[in-house]
Design an enzyme around this catalytic site. Sequence first.
Site, mmCIF file in Angstrom:
data_model
loop_
_atom_site.group_PDB
_atom_site.id
_atom_site.type_symbol
_atom_site.label_atom_id
_atom_site.label_comp_id
_atom_site.label_asym_id
_atom_site.label_seq_id
_atom_site.Cartn_x
_atom_site.Cartn_y
_atom_site.Cartn_z
ATOM 1 N N GLY A 185 14.278 -12.718 -5.458
ATOM 2 C CA GLY A 185 12.916 -12.852 -4.936
ATOM 3 C C GLY A 185 12.566 -11.885 -3.816
ATOM 4 O O GLY A 185 11.433 -11.879 -3.323
ATOM 5 N N GLN A 186 13.538 -11.038 -3.392
ATOM 6 C CA GLN A 186 13.244 -10.076 -2.336
ATOM 7 C C GLN A 186 12.103 -9.171 -2.801
ATOM 8 O O GLN A 186 11.997 -8.885 -3.995
ATOM 9 C CB GLN A 186 14.480 -9.228 -2.011
ATOM 10 C CG GLN A 186 15.607 -9.986 -1.347
ATOM 11 C CD GLN A 186 16.495 -10.752 -2.330
ATOM 12 O OE1 GLN A 186 16.182 -10.862 -3.496
ATOM 13 N NE2 GLN A 186 17.579 -11.304 -1.828
ATOM 14 N N GLU A 187 11.316 -8.716 -1.832
ATOM 15 C CA GLU A 187 10.096 -7.980 -2.181
ATOM 16 C C GLU A 187 10.374 -6.845 -3.172
ATOM 17 O O GLU A 187 9.666 -6.673 -4.166
ATOM 18 C CB GLU A 187 9.449 -7.431 -0.912
ATOM 19 C CG GLU A 187 7.949 -7.347 -1.080
ATOM 20 C CD GLU A 187 7.273 -6.904 0.209
ATOM 21 O OE1 GLU A 187 7.874 -7.101 1.299
ATOM 22 O OE2 GLU A 187 6.164 -6.356 0.105
#
Length: 202
Positions: A78-80
């Site tokens: 889910g990291q950018e």
Amino acid sequence: MFSLLYGLWQYMFRRDEYFVLILGLDNAGKSTFLETTQMQFNKNYRGLPLDKVTTTVGLNIGKIDTGRIRLMFWDLGGQEELQALWDKYYAESHGLIYVVDSSDKERLTESRLAFDMMLSSEALDGVPLLVLANKQDLQDVLNMSEIKAEFNQSSRSIGKRDCHIQPVSALTGQGVNEGIDWLVECVQRNSYRRPPHTKEIS
Ligand code: G3D
């Protein structure tokens, strides 16, 4: 007669597989949810102790069998910078699970914006969507009305698909079965639009 026997053979020896994406911001609890789901649904599953589960980086894969249905999970980071990879999986998915960290008030809007971006893809049109309000075991977390109020701003992109918000704790397992049972029913109901892969039971 042949078609009756063939139908019976299919019923006994074939299983429908559905692909389910697990998305959400980093730290929302995606890996923990996947691990707990496999523990709850798969007899003899030997996974990691939950305190050894690490944040999703790249892709985690998992699966559960429930009745004659197999759900194959793709849990994506889910990291950018990893969110840009999410759309590579949309066309193949039959169901979506979006995990929200109910204890992270500061990132609630960021989570809803990532959710909006995800739903803006036509490749997800009509795909059933389960939103998990995770970490409900903690004190002073966002309650369901607060989370619904934020995500109601996305009602246009949610559209007419099946959508449900479920309070859960991936850590204690609370609400996990209910959420999965709901999704299994929806992906089956939606199979006229997104047919499952049918596989022989080995
Ligand atoms: P991610 O895969 O979405 O990045 P993780 O998230 O599954 O790695 O979880 C991130 C942190 O939140 C982990 O803690 C994990 O134990 C915790 N967590 C996940 N789900 C729950 C929950 O339902 N309740 C509580 N209380 N905590 C949860 P650490 O400390 O390892 O970073």
